[in-house]
Motif scaffolding. Sequence first.
Motif, PDB file in Angstrom:
ATOM      1  N   UNK A 225       0.824  -1.209   0.000  1.00  0.00           N
ATOM      2  CA  UNK A 225       0.000   0.000   0.000  1.00  0.00           C
ATOM      3  C   UNK A 225       0.861   1.264   0.000  1.00  0.00           C
ATOM      4  N   UNK A 226       1.960   1.226   0.719  1.00  0.00           N
ATOM      5  CA  UNK A 226       2.846   2.391   0.783  1.00  0.00           C
ATOM      6  C   UNK A 226       3.441   2.711  -0.587  1.00  0.00           C
ATOM      7  N   UNK A 227       3.732   1.698  -1.374  1.00  0.00           N
ATOM      8  CA  UNK A 227       4.381   1.899  -2.671  1.00  0.00           C
ATOM      9  C   UNK A 227       3.398   2.050  -3.824  1.00  0.00           C
ATOM     10  N   UNK A 228       2.106   2.168  -3.537  1.00  0.00           N
ATOM     11  CA  UNK A 228       1.127   2.345  -4.610  1.00  0.00           C
ATOM     12  C   UNK A 228       1.384   3.651  -5.360  1.00  0.00           C
ATOM     13  N   UNK A 229       1.219   3.585  -6.661  1.00  0.00           N
ATOM     14  CA  UNK A 229       1.438   4.790  -7.464  1.00  0.00           C
ATOM     15  C   UNK A 229       0.278   5.067  -8.423  1.00  0.00           C
ATOM     16  N   UNK A 230      -0.108   4.061  -9.203  1.00  0.00           N
ATOM     17  CA  UNK A 230      -1.051   4.315 -10.295  1.00  0.00           C
ATOM     18  C   UNK A 230      -2.430   4.703  -9.776  1.00  0.00           C
ATOM     19  N   UNK A 231      -2.953   3.954  -8.781  1.00  0.00           N
ATOM     20  CA  UNK A 231      -4.297   4.257  -8.288  1.00  0.00           C
ATOM     21  C   UNK A 231      -4.364   5.627  -7.603  1.00  0.00           C
ATOM     22  N   UNK A 232      -3.459   5.984  -6.702  1.00  0.00           N
ATOM     23  CA  UNK A 232      -3.514   7.353  -6.163  1.00  0.00           C
ATOM     24  C   UNK A 232      -3.337   8.430  -7.227  1.00  0.00           C
ATOM     25  N   UNK A 233      -2.604   8.106  -8.300  1.00  0.00           N
ATOM     26  CA  UNK A 233      -2.395   9.101  -9.348  1.00  0.00           C
ATOM     27  C   UNK A 233      -3.690   9.451 -10.064  1.00  0.00           C
ATOM     28  N   UNK A 234      -4.545   8.449 -10.327  1.00  0.00           N
ATOM     29  CA  UNK A 234      -5.746   8.727 -11.113  1.00  0.00           C
ATOM     30  C   UNK A 234      -6.946   9.091 -10.245  1.00  0.00           C
ATOM     31  N   UNK A 235      -6.968   8.711  -8.973  1.00  0.00           N
ATOM     32  CA  UNK A 235      -8.146   8.967  -8.150  1.00  0.00           C
ATOM     33  C   UNK A 235      -8.057  10.292  -7.416  1.00  0.00           C
ATOM     34  N   UNK A 236      -6.850  10.867  -7.314  1.00  0.00           N
ATOM     35  CA  UNK A 236      -6.679  12.155  -6.626  1.00  0.00           C
ATOM     36  C   UNK A 236      -6.418  13.252  -7.643  1.00  0.00           C
ATOM     37  N   UNK A 237      -6.811  14.478  -7.274  1.00  0.00           N
ATOM     38  CA  UNK A 237      -6.645  15.609  -8.185  1.00  0.00           C
ATOM     39  C   UNK A 237      -5.862  16.758  -7.573  1.00  0.00           C
ATOM     40  N   UNK A 238      -5.814  16.851  -6.260  1.00  0.00           N
ATOM     41  CA  UNK A 238      -5.112  17.963  -5.619  1.00  0.00           C
ATOM     42  C   UNK A 238      -3.883  17.444  -4.891  1.00  0.00           C
ATOM     43  N   UNK A 239      -2.900  18.325  -4.725  1.00  0.00           N
ATOM     44  CA  UNK A 239      -1.654  17.935  -4.068  1.00  0.00           C
ATOM     45  C   UNK A 239      -1.882  17.559  -2.610  1.00  0.00           C
ATOM     46  N   UNK A 240      -2.879  18.163  -1.959  1.00  0.00           N
ATOM     47  CA  UNK A 240      -3.125  17.874  -0.545  1.00  0.00           C
ATOM     48  C   UNK A 240      -3.692  16.473  -0.326  1.00  0.00           C
ATOM     49  N   UNK A 241      -4.270  15.874  -1.374  1.00  0.00           N
ATOM     50  CA  UNK A 241      -4.822  14.526  -1.238  1.00  0.00           C
ATOM     51  C   UNK A 241      -3.892  13.459  -1.813  1.00  0.00           C
ATOM     52  N   UNK A 242      -2.847  13.857  -2.493  1.00  0.00           N
ATOM     53  CA  UNK A 242      -1.941  12.890  -3.103  1.00  0.00           C
ATOM     54  C   UNK A 242      -1.041  12.253  -2.057  1.00  0.00           C
TER      55      UNK A 242
END
Length: 294
Positions: A225-242
Amino acid sequence: MTTLAKTPAVADPVRPARRALHLRSALGRAGVYAVLAVAVLTVVFPVYYVFAGAFMRPDEIASYPPAMMPHSVTGENFSGAVHAIPLFRQYGNSMLVAGLITLAQLFTSVLAAYAFVFLPMRGRNIVFGLFLATLMVPWEAIIIPNYLTLSGWGLGNTYFGLVLPFLASGFGTFMLRQSFRQFPGELRDAARIDGAGHWRFLWRILVPLNKPALAALAIYVFLSSWNQYFWPLIITRTADMQTLQIGLTSLRDSEIADPGLIMAGVVLSLLPTLALVLFGQRFIVRGLTAGAVR
């Protein structure tokens, strides 16, 4: 007085063969150690250089030949990374998301594994086979339906959207099922005679006796979970939620990309994973081998 003639010593024909065998064995071990040393250096050197580069000045990083260690330790790279992106917020996002996913998968995997081992159900093996079949579905095949579904529910750019697709895991259920199957049936019968129901038996007896498997699963899920990249990239839009992994990418892709800032951010992202691997290695080994032999 007769003197006995000395018998000439007969050379042992086996001794040279033994010496040659020992020499070949020593050379073989030396060759194995040399190959292992090269492999270790290949793996460890990039990690070392990232840590060393995080404390170097920009001129030291850009020097030729490259500096192998900082001549004057500086923390400017860390402060620069904090000011370039909302690093602490993204760090907290990664910790929160990884922690929630880990707790959720532990809870759901424990319940599912208990049901597959101790609860009587018709067609249990068929259901378990279908459950394991989910491991054969690649994540790339379901990421777009998940994105469309969560976006339609208004969960885009939220913590719930980050963790919802990962609340259950077929691998965790399989691993804990193998561990629960090692539990003696006599103890389960004794607990039932003492009046322990399913819930009490699970959390008071079964879970404490399977701590190595649970710890191994927790470490594996947290690292994934810590190393996830693709899913957080497409589901988040603002820097504060990334999450932190997305923030490190923005450091790399910025117009003023600084290798020192990138390495400082990478060091911060490596600290939790290194701590888990160093302190939880024995739990990983014990947990993964718990169900290997019956």
